[in-house]
Design a protein around this motif. Structure first.
Motif, mmCIF file in Angstrom:
data_model
loop_
_atom_site.group_PDB
_atom_site.id
_atom_site.type_symbol
_atom_site.label_atom_id
_atom_site.label_comp_id
_atom_site.label_asym_id
_atom_site.label_seq_id
_atom_site.Cartn_x
_atom_site.Cartn_y
_atom_site.Cartn_z
ATOM 1 N N CYS A 358 0.787 -1.129 -0.157
ATOM 2 C CA CYS A 358 0.041 -0.205 -0.092
ATOM 3 C C CYS A 358 0.864 1.318 -0.027
ATOM 4 O O CYS A 358 0.715 2.172 -0.626
ATOM 5 C CB CYS A 358 -0.658 -0.025 1.229
ATOM 6 S SG CYS A 358 -1.812 1.421 1.428
ATOM 7 N N LEU A 359 2.035 1.425 0.810
ATOM 8 C CA LEU A 359 2.731 2.462 0.984
ATOM 9 C C LEU A 359 3.736 2.669 -0.077
ATOM 10 O O LEU A 359 4.051 3.553 -0.617
ATOM 11 C CB LEU A 359 3.580 2.344 2.443
ATOM 12 C CG LEU A 359 2.790 2.945 3.490
ATOM 13 C CD1 LEU A 359 1.356 2.381 3.863
ATOM 14 C CD2 LEU A 359 3.801 3.056 4.727
ATOM 15 N N ASP A 360 4.224 1.479 -0.660
ATOM 16 C CA ASP A 360 5.033 1.460 -2.001
ATOM 17 C C ASP A 360 4.356 1.942 -3.338
ATOM 18 O O ASP A 360 5.132 2.505 -3.922
ATOM 19 C CB ASP A 360 5.729 0.155 -2.131
ATOM 20 C CG ASP A 360 6.946 -0.221 -1.112
ATOM 21 O OD1 ASP A 360 7.128 0.594 -0.299
ATOM 22 O OD2 ASP A 360 7.132 -1.388 -0.843
ATOM 23 N N ARG A 361 3.282 1.709 -3.289
ATOM 24 C CA ARG A 361 2.583 1.692 -4.882
ATOM 25 C C ARG A 361 1.145 2.468 -4.919
ATOM 26 O O ARG A 361 0.837 3.026 -5.946
ATOM 27 C CB ARG A 361 2.313 0.293 -5.525
ATOM 28 C CG ARG A 361 3.378 -0.729 -5.306
ATOM 29 C CD ARG A 361 3.196 -1.840 -5.907
ATOM 30 N NE ARG A 361 4.104 -2.752 -6.212
ATOM 31 C CZ ARG A 361 4.148 -4.113 -6.678
ATOM 32 N NH1 ARG A 361 3.162 -4.427 -7.002
ATOM 33 N NH2 ARG A 361 5.071 -4.823 -6.672
ATOM 34 N N HIS A 362 0.537 2.712 -3.722
ATOM 35 C CA HIS A 362 -0.996 3.095 -3.910
ATOM 36 C C HIS A 362 -1.376 4.263 -3.164
ATOM 37 O O HIS A 362 -1.989 5.162 -3.674
ATOM 38 C CB HIS A 362 -1.912 2.150 -3.611
ATOM 39 C CG HIS A 362 -1.436 0.594 -4.347
ATOM 40 N ND1 HIS A 362 -1.892 0.506 -5.590
ATOM 41 C CD2 HIS A 362 -1.011 -0.522 -3.895
ATOM 42 C CE1 HIS A 362 -1.485 -0.659 -6.179
ATOM 43 N NE2 HIS A 362 -1.172 -1.452 -5.033
ATOM 44 N N LEU A 363 -0.968 4.620 -1.952
ATOM 45 C CA LEU A 363 -1.425 5.505 -0.957
ATOM 46 C C LEU A 363 -0.993 6.832 -1.373
ATOM 47 O O LEU A 363 0.210 7.294 -1.548
ATOM 48 C CB LEU A 363 -0.930 5.136 0.534
ATOM 49 C CG LEU A 363 -1.419 5.912 1.631
ATOM 50 C CD1 LEU A 363 -2.673 5.716 1.675
ATOM 51 C CD2 LEU A 363 -0.825 5.741 2.807
ATOM 52 N N LYS A 364 -1.842 7.555 -1.591
ATOM 53 C CA LYS A 364 -1.809 9.112 -2.245
ATOM 54 C C LYS A 364 -2.264 9.981 -1.409
ATOM 55 O O LYS A 364 -1.589 10.975 -1.466
ATOM 56 C CB LYS A 364 -2.519 9.125 -3.537
ATOM 57 C CG LYS A 364 -1.905 8.176 -4.721
ATOM 58 C CD LYS A 364 -2.624 8.416 -5.925
ATOM 59 C CE LYS A 364 -2.191 7.600 -7.224
ATOM 60 N NZ LYS A 364 -3.023 7.625 -8.268
ATOM 61 N N LYS A 365 -3.275 9.836 -0.543
ATOM 62 C CA LYS A 365 -3.848 11.005 0.146
ATOM 63 C C LYS A 365 -3.986 10.251 1.665
ATOM 64 O O LYS A 365 -4.758 9.159 1.713
ATOM 65 C CB LYS A 365 -5.127 11.218 -0.295
ATOM 66 C CG LYS A 365 -5.050 12.054 -1.587
ATOM 67 C CD LYS A 365 -6.368 12.906 -1.952
ATOM 68 C CE LYS A 365 -5.957 13.608 -3.464
ATOM 69 N NZ LYS A 365 -7.198 14.037 -3.864
ATOM 70 N N LEU A 386 7.614 8.881 6.071
ATOM 71 C CA LEU A 386 9.016 8.441 5.452
ATOM 72 C C LEU A 386 8.925 6.971 4.609
ATOM 73 O O LEU A 386 9.882 6.570 4.291
ATOM 74 C CB LEU A 386 9.916 8.099 6.861
ATOM 75 C CG LEU A 386 10.242 9.316 7.838
ATOM 76 C CD1 LEU A 386 10.811 8.732 9.025
ATOM 77 C CD2 LEU A 386 11.079 10.189 6.928
ATOM 78 N N ASN A 387 7.762 6.660 4.420
ATOM 79 C CA ASN A 387 7.506 5.505 3.845
ATOM 80 C C ASN A 387 6.270 5.488 2.686
ATOM 81 O O ASN A 387 6.561 4.458 1.832
ATOM 82 C CB ASN A 387 7.046 4.196 4.820
ATOM 83 C CG ASN A 387 8.257 3.685 5.834
ATOM 84 O OD1 ASN A 387 9.192 3.219 5.436
ATOM 85 N ND2 ASN A 387 8.138 4.404 7.248
ATOM 86 N N ALA A 388 5.671 6.324 2.738
ATOM 87 C CA ALA A 388 4.385 6.357 1.818
ATOM 88 C C ALA A 388 5.317 7.129 0.336
ATOM 89 O O ALA A 388 5.481 8.218 0.217
ATOM 90 C CB ALA A 388 3.400 7.174 2.067
ATOM 91 N N ARG A 389 5.645 6.356 -0.640
ATOM 92 C CA ARG A 389 6.176 6.619 -1.701
ATOM 93 C C ARG A 389 5.662 7.298 -2.827
ATOM 94 O O ARG A 389 6.163 8.049 -3.490
ATOM 95 C CB ARG A 389 6.955 5.433 -2.171
ATOM 96 C CG ARG A 389 8.167 4.725 -1.272
ATOM 97 C CD ARG A 389 8.830 3.487 -1.936
ATOM 98 N NE ARG A 389 9.740 2.783 -0.904
ATOM 99 C CZ ARG A 389 11.014 3.280 -0.769
ATOM 100 N NH1 ARG A 389 11.373 4.427 -1.166
ATOM 101 N NH2 ARG A 389 11.381 2.540 -0.079
#
Length: 467
Positions: A358-365, A386-389
């Motif tokens: 989720c944090l690497d590819r999808h989470l935007k907001k 630090l982890n939501a890319r």
């Protein structure tokens, strides 16, 4: 003369002067509203309450026939009236219905059953003019008028009933609503069999809100339902909804367990398009979503997760173990809304967690309501920073009178925003002391399929954000 000159000038420029419009009476700006077609003006009048719509007749001669031809938006409040006053108001409304040329589009009725208002209201509800009504809202204390049970117009699209009844609304019912798309039942005492019967005869129903109803179990099979909101009463000594089971809902997009839902078991057997879910919290005793089974929001049966969910709302303490555990179950979440409350202190060591899809590819907001400048909160938020890319924005709603520039700068430093995983991420702070853990989804947001029901920026009742 000024009007003629302005009209001549527009003709020279190749522009026509619309009928009913033109330059204002003072020779200044043109009457832009007057340029609109009669059909549009009639639609505007229909959206106004009855008294405001009637007042448009004084604007000009053009508006007088528009009011008489516009569908009625009728509102009647009998709540504080005596029986004699109610009879007079009901008589006036009956005369209005008889005299008005157009049909009734919406009727909002508020009454107090303790004063025997069923008698004056009955002729109103039995009027043949209501047979083409599209929206009906009823707010009542005490027993509902018996004539309500015979009100089942074929054109009805919206039905809201909010009641504190002394007897059940429906024990058995053969009512049919062939055009109903939106149904709200709040504080309603209804038998399980009657409710299931009514739902089975709503063949195009899209949105459903069951808030503090007295039916113990609700079982839903619907080929058209797209949004469901539900809550229990929260009081163990009252009759309440104990279980919601969605057996088959192939078009269901959102499921909203509203606060309170502390005693409510929720089971979703088949809803392959479920996109919006929440607010989830650990007081929900049991939750089943397909093959996933939760107890107190802890996964108790292994599963590959539910990848259809894109918008997730959580009512949670700043507990990374809890939230990251849920994000593993919903790996494709793009928008995360958290109403935070603190029951205990969590260490929230950001280095102790493995990477999440989720944090690497999808989470935007991300939106955090009730952010506090405490270590648990700071570490909790810093984990996402630090982890939501692919993060694009993070909004903080803070229980403060204001968020000054120095205070915001201090938060940026504590949250290490300069080291954020996504360089395009923006951070907004909004001061709002009125927002607490009870910041649940508004009823109208459950029925509005065009909006994210948790998104404060799309709701008119929020204040301006500070950056």
């Amino acid at each position: 003369m000024a009007e003629e000159d302005a009209a001549s000038k527009r003709r020279r420029l190749g522009q026509e002067v619309p009928s009913g419009g033109g330059v204002g009476e003072d020779g200044g700006d043109p009457d832009l509203i007057g340029r609109l077609p009669d059909e549009v003006l009639g639609s505007i009048i229909t959206l106004l309450p009855t008294t405001d719509g009637a007042r448009t007749q004084i604007l000009s001669r053009r508006w007088r026939p528009l009011w008489r031809a516009a569908p009625l938006n009728l509102e009647a409040d009998f709540g504080s009236l005596t029986l004699l006053e109610s009879e007079r108001v009901a008589s006036q409304l009956c005369k209005l219905l008889s005299a008005h040329e157009a049909p009734v589009r919406r009727f909002s009725l508020k009454c107090n059953g303790r004063y025997g208002l069923s008698q004056p209201i009955a002729p109103l509800l039995q009027s043949h003019r209501l047979q083409d009504i599209q929206e009906f809202e009823l707010y009542v204390r005490g027993d509902l008028p018996p004539s309500l049970l015979s009100l089942s117009p074929a054109a009805l699209r919206v039905l809201h009933i909010c009641s504190r009844p002394e007897s059940p609304l429906w024990t058995t019912s053969t009512l049919s609503f062939p055009s109903l798309r939106e149904l709200t039942l709040v504080d309603v005492d209804v038998s399980e069999s009657a409710l299931h019967g009514v739902l089975s005869r709503c063949p195009v129903l899209e949105t459903l809100l069951l808030d503090n109803i007295r039916a113990r179990r609700v079982r839903i099979n619907s080929l058209t339902l797209r949004s469901v909101g539900v809550s229990d009463c929260g009081y163990p000594w009252e009759a309440r909804l104990e279980e919601l089971m969605i057996v088959d809902a192939p078009l269901l997009e959102r499921l909203i367990p509203r606060v309170p839902s502390h005693h409510l078991v929720i089971r979703v057997i088949h809803a392959p398009r479920l996109r919006t879910l929440g607010y989830l919290h650990d007081d929900i005793p049991r939750l089943q979503l397909g093959t996933m089974h939760f107890e107190k929001m802890v996964l108790v049966r292994p599963s590959d997760g539910m990848r259809s969910v894109k918008i997730l709302g959580l009512l949670s303490a700043p507990n990374l173990d809890f939230v990251t555990g849920l994000l593993k179950c919903f790996p494709c979440v793009e928008k995360l809304h958290i109403v935070s409350y603190t029951q205990m202190i969590f260490k929230n060591d950001v280095k102790c967690y493995a990477p999440l899809e989720c944090l690497d590819r999808h989470l935007k907001k991300v939106q955090i309501i009730n952010y506090e400048e405490k270590r648990a909160d700071v570490n909790f938020i810093k984990f996402f920073v630090l982890n939501a890319r692919v993060l694009e924005s993070m909004k903080f709603v803070v229980c403060r009178d204001k968020c000054g520039a120095k205070w915001i700068a201090r938060q940026h430093k504590k949250l290490q925003v300069n080291g954020r995983a996504s360089q395009r991420a923006k951070f907004d702070f909004e001061a709002d002391c009125s927002r607490g853990p009870s910041s649940m989804v508004d009823m109208k947001h459950i029925h509005d399929l065009a909006m994210d029901p948790f998104d404060r920026s799309s709701c008119r009742c929020h204040g301006d954000a500070l950056h």
